[in-house]
Design a protein around this motif. Sequence first.
Motif, PDB file in Angstrom:
ATOM      1  N   ASP A   1      -3.330 -14.770 -20.796  1.00  0.00           N
ATOM      2  CA  ASP A   1      -3.874 -13.019 -20.620  1.00  0.00           C
ATOM      3  C   ASP A   1      -4.031 -12.683 -19.817  1.00  0.00           C
ATOM      4  N   VAL A   2      -4.091 -10.994 -19.574  1.00  0.00           N
ATOM      5  CA  VAL A   2      -3.323 -10.653 -18.812  1.00  0.00           C
ATOM      6  C   VAL A   2      -4.825  -9.443 -17.639  1.00  0.00           C
ATOM      7  N   GLN A   3      -3.703  -9.898 -16.319  1.00  0.00           N
ATOM      8  CA  GLN A   3      -4.593  -9.005 -15.077  1.00  0.00           C
ATOM      9  C   GLN A   3      -3.259  -8.110 -14.122  1.00  0.00           C
ATOM     10  N   LEU A   4      -4.824  -7.130 -14.301  1.00  0.00           N
ATOM     11  CA  LEU A   4      -4.424  -6.291 -13.602  1.00  0.00           C
ATOM     12  C   LEU A   4      -4.209  -5.793 -12.466  1.00  0.00           C
ATOM     13  N   VAL A   5      -4.228  -5.064 -10.966  1.00  0.00           N
ATOM     14  CA  VAL A   5      -4.803  -4.750 -10.511  1.00  0.00           C
ATOM     15  C   VAL A   5      -4.393  -3.227  -9.966  1.00  0.00           C
ATOM     16  N   GLU A   6      -5.145  -2.572 -10.061  1.00  0.00           N
ATOM     17  CA  GLU A   6      -4.517  -1.581  -9.372  1.00  0.00           C
ATOM     18  C   GLU A   6      -4.702  -1.146  -7.537  1.00  0.00           C
ATOM     19  N   SER A   7      -4.643  -0.369  -7.165  1.00  0.00           N
ATOM     20  CA  SER A   7      -4.185   0.044  -5.805  1.00  0.00           C
ATOM     21  C   SER A   7      -4.040   1.828  -5.552  1.00  0.00           C
ATOM     22  N   GLY A   8      -4.221   2.513  -4.795  1.00  0.00           N
ATOM     23  CA  GLY A   8      -3.849   3.910  -4.452  1.00  0.00           C
ATOM     24  C   GLY A   8      -5.079   4.727  -3.904  1.00  0.00           C
ATOM     25  N   GLY A   9      -5.935   4.334  -4.305  1.00  0.00           N
ATOM     26  CA  GLY A   9      -7.131   5.112  -4.091  1.00  0.00           C
ATOM     27  C   GLY A   9      -7.781   5.552  -3.307  1.00  0.00           C
ATOM     28  N   GLY A  10      -7.939   6.508  -3.294  1.00  0.00           N
ATOM     29  CA  GLY A  10      -8.408   6.905  -1.581  1.00  0.00           C
ATOM     30  C   GLY A  10      -9.099   7.981  -1.608  1.00  0.00           C
ATOM     31  N   SER A  11      -9.134   8.815  -0.050  1.00  0.00           N
ATOM     32  CA  SER A  11     -10.032  10.180  -0.107  1.00  0.00           C
ATOM     33  C   SER A  11      -8.537  10.557   0.035  1.00  0.00           C
ATOM     34  N   VAL A  12      -9.222  12.122  -0.801  1.00  0.00           N
ATOM     35  CA  VAL A  12      -8.226  13.698  -0.346  1.00  0.00           C
ATOM     36  C   VAL A  12      -8.587  14.387  -0.503  1.00  0.00           C
ATOM     37  N   GLN A  13      -7.725  15.710   0.108  1.00  0.00           N
ATOM     38  CA  GLN A  13      -8.900  16.610   0.613  1.00  0.00           C
ATOM     39  C   GLN A  13      -8.339  17.488  -1.140  1.00  0.00           C
ATOM     40  N   ALA A  14      -9.472  18.890  -1.630  1.00  0.00           N
ATOM     41  CA  ALA A  14      -8.839  19.297  -3.050  1.00  0.00           C
ATOM     42  C   ALA A  14      -7.968  19.778  -3.476  1.00  0.00           C
ATOM     43  N   GLY A  15      -6.654  19.763  -3.899  1.00  0.00           N
ATOM     44  CA  GLY A  15      -5.384  20.616  -4.109  1.00  0.00           C
ATOM     45  C   GLY A  15      -4.217  19.301  -3.485  1.00  0.00           C
ATOM     46  N   GLY A  16      -4.803  18.202  -3.102  1.00  0.00           N
ATOM     47  CA  GLY A  16      -3.935  17.252  -2.202  1.00  0.00           C
ATOM     48  C   GLY A  16      -3.358  16.200  -4.135  1.00  0.00           C
ATOM     49  N   SER A  17      -2.619  15.216  -3.602  1.00  0.00           N
ATOM     50  CA  SER A  17      -2.259  14.627  -4.683  1.00  0.00           C
ATOM     51  C   SER A  17      -2.403  12.758  -4.265  1.00  0.00           C
ATOM     52  N   LEU A  18      -2.607  12.541  -4.557  1.00  0.00           N
ATOM     53  CA  LEU A  18      -3.005  10.469  -5.117  1.00  0.00           C
ATOM     54  C   LEU A  18      -1.863  10.101  -6.221  1.00  0.00           C
ATOM     55  N   ARG A  19      -1.233   8.844  -5.985  1.00  0.00           N
ATOM     56  CA  ARG A  19      -0.667   8.321  -6.572  1.00  0.00           C
ATOM     57  C   ARG A  19      -0.590   6.388  -6.507  1.00  0.00           C
ATOM     58  N   LEU A  20      -1.541   6.409  -7.919  1.00  0.00           N
ATOM     59  CA  LEU A  20      -2.510   4.668  -7.960  1.00  0.00           C
ATOM     60  C   LEU A  20      -1.206   4.178  -8.939  1.00  0.00           C
ATOM     61  N   SER A  21      -0.900   3.164  -8.537  1.00  0.00           N
ATOM     62  CA  SER A  21      -0.131   1.742  -9.280  1.00  0.00           C
ATOM     63  C   SER A  21      -1.401   0.938  -9.643  1.00  0.00           C
ATOM     64  N   CYS A  22      -0.985   0.532 -11.396  1.00  0.00           N
ATOM     65  CA  CYS A  22      -1.581  -0.951 -11.769  1.00  0.00           C
ATOM     66  C   CYS A  22      -0.342  -1.621 -11.783  1.00  0.00           C
ATOM     67  N   THR A  23      -0.750  -3.031 -11.270  1.00  0.00           N
ATOM     68  CA  THR A  23       0.449  -3.845 -11.553  1.00  0.00           C
ATOM     69  C   THR A  23      -0.307  -5.531 -12.353  1.00  0.00           C
TER      70      THR A  23
END
Length: 121
Positions: free
Chosen positions: A1-23
Amino acid sequence: DVQLVESGGGSVQAGGSLRLSCTHSGYISSRHCMGWFRQAPGKAREGIAGIRRDGDEYYAGSVKGRFTMSRDSFKNTVYLQMDRLKPNDTAVYYCAVRDAFCSPNKDAYTYWGQGTQVTVS
Protein backbone atom coordinates in the motif's frame (compact mmCIF):
# COMPACT_ATOMS: atom_id res chain seq x y z
CA ASP A 1 0.00 0.00 0.00
CA VAL A 2 0.93 3.63 -0.45
CA GLN A 3 0.62 6.11 2.37
CA LEU A 4 0.54 9.85 1.78
CA VAL A 5 1.10 12.68 4.24
CA GLU A 6 0.46 16.29 3.28
CA SER A 7 1.91 19.31 5.04
CA GLY A 8 2.46 22.99 4.51
CA GLY A 9 -1.06 24.32 4.75
CA GLY A 10 -1.91 27.45 6.69
CA SER A 11 -3.38 30.91 6.49
CA VAL A 12 -2.15 33.54 4.09
CA GLN A 13 -3.32 36.84 2.71
CA ALA A 14 -4.51 37.18 -0.86
CA GLY A 15 -1.58 37.53 -3.22
CA GLY A 16 0.67 35.46 -0.98
CA SER A 17 2.27 32.07 -1.49
CA LEU A 18 2.34 28.67 0.16
CA ARG A 19 4.13 25.44 -0.68
CA LEU A 20 2.41 22.16 0.09
CA SER A 21 4.32 18.92 0.43
CA CYS A 22 3.15 15.36 0.00
CA THR A 23 5.47 12.63 1.21
CA HIS A 24 4.72 9.07 0.23
CA SER A 25 5.74 5.70 1.55
CA GLY A 26 5.32 2.53 -0.42
CA TYR A 27 6.25 1.88 -4.01
CA ILE A 28 5.60 4.60 -6.59
CA SER A 29 6.64 3.70 -10.12
CA SER A 30 7.11 5.86 -13.19
CA ARG A 31 3.59 5.00 -14.33
CA HIS A 32 1.96 6.37 -11.16
CA CYS A 33 0.45 9.82 -11.25
CA MET A 34 0.59 11.93 -8.13
CA GLY A 35 -2.17 14.46 -8.06
CA TRP A 36 -3.39 17.37 -5.99
CA PHE A 37 -7.06 17.93 -5.27
CA ARG A 38 -8.93 20.44 -3.20
CA GLN A 39 -12.33 20.63 -1.60
CA ALA A 40 -13.91 23.86 -0.50
CA PRO A 41 -16.83 23.87 1.97
CA GLY A 42 -20.00 22.75 0.29
CA LYS A 43 -18.27 21.95 -2.98
CA ALA A 44 -17.11 18.80 -4.71
CA ARG A 45 -13.51 17.71 -4.58
CA GLU A 46 -11.75 18.94 -7.70
CA GLY A 47 -8.51 17.92 -9.35
CA ILE A 48 -6.12 20.80 -9.78
CA ALA A 49 -2.78 19.30 -10.81
CA GLY A 50 -1.00 16.04 -11.48
CA ILE A 51 2.47 14.90 -12.39
CA ARG A 52 4.13 11.70 -13.51
CA ARG A 53 7.80 10.88 -14.01
CA ASP A 54 7.43 10.51 -17.77
CA GLY A 55 6.48 14.16 -18.03
CA ASP A 56 2.74 13.68 -18.08
CA GLU A 57 1.21 16.55 -16.16
CA TYR A 58 -1.86 18.75 -16.08
CA TYR A 59 -3.17 21.84 -14.33
CA ALA A 60 -6.75 22.92 -13.96
CA GLY A 61 -7.58 26.21 -15.61
CA SER A 62 -8.32 27.79 -12.25
CA VAL A 63 -4.72 27.35 -11.09
CA LYS A 64 -2.69 27.26 -14.29
CA GLY A 65 0.03 29.89 -14.24
CA ARG A 66 -0.21 30.30 -10.46
CA PHE A 67 0.41 26.77 -9.12
CA THR A 68 3.37 24.54 -9.97
CA MET A 69 3.97 20.91 -9.12
CA SER A 70 7.42 19.45 -8.68
CA ARG A 71 8.90 16.33 -7.18
CA ASP A 72 11.98 15.24 -5.30
CA SER A 73 12.32 11.51 -5.87
CA PHE A 74 15.10 11.17 -3.31
CA LYS A 75 12.78 12.51 -0.63
CA ASN A 76 9.70 10.67 -1.95
CA THR A 77 7.96 14.01 -1.98
CA VAL A 78 5.93 16.07 -4.40
CA TYR A 79 5.28 19.74 -3.92
CA LEU A 80 2.60 22.18 -4.91
CA GLN A 81 3.92 25.72 -5.07
CA MET A 82 0.96 28.09 -4.88
CA ASP A 83 1.52 31.71 -5.82
CA ARG A 84 -0.80 34.70 -6.17
CA LEU A 85 -3.31 33.00 -3.93
CA LYS A 86 -6.92 34.12 -3.99
CA PRO A 87 -9.68 33.81 -1.38
CA ASN A 88 -11.43 31.23 -3.56
CA ASP A 89 -8.36 29.00 -3.27
CA THR A 90 -9.45 28.37 0.31
CA ALA A 91 -10.00 24.65 0.69
CA VAL A 92 -8.66 21.44 2.12
CA TYR A 93 -5.93 20.23 -0.20
CA TYR A 94 -5.34 16.53 -0.76
CA CYS A 95 -2.60 14.52 -2.37
CA ALA A 96 -3.57 11.33 -4.20
CA VAL A 97 -2.01 8.58 -6.30
CA ARG A 98 -3.27 6.49 -9.18
CA ASP A 99 -1.52 3.78 -11.16
CA ALA A 100 -2.07 5.33 -14.58
CA PHE A 101 -1.88 8.60 -16.51
CA CYS A 102 -2.83 11.79 -14.74
CA SER A 103 -6.49 12.68 -14.54
CA PRO A 104 -8.57 15.31 -12.72
CA ASN A 105 -11.19 12.67 -11.89
CA LYS A 106 -11.07 12.00 -8.16
CA ASP A 107 -12.72 8.60 -8.57
CA ALA A 108 -9.71 7.41 -10.57
CA TYR A 109 -7.33 7.69 -7.61
CA THR A 110 -6.64 4.89 -5.20
CA TYR A 111 -4.62 6.38 -2.38
CA TRP A 112 -5.30 9.61 -0.52
CA GLY A 113 -3.66 11.69 2.15
CA GLN A 114 -5.52 13.18 5.09
CA GLY A 115 -5.58 16.70 3.68
CA THR A 116 -4.18 20.04 4.76
CA GLN A 117 -6.16 23.25 5.19
CA VAL A 118 -5.33 26.34 3.15
CA THR A 119 -7.09 29.56 4.06
CA VAL A 120 -6.68 32.72 1.99
CA SER A 121 -8.13 35.95 3.33
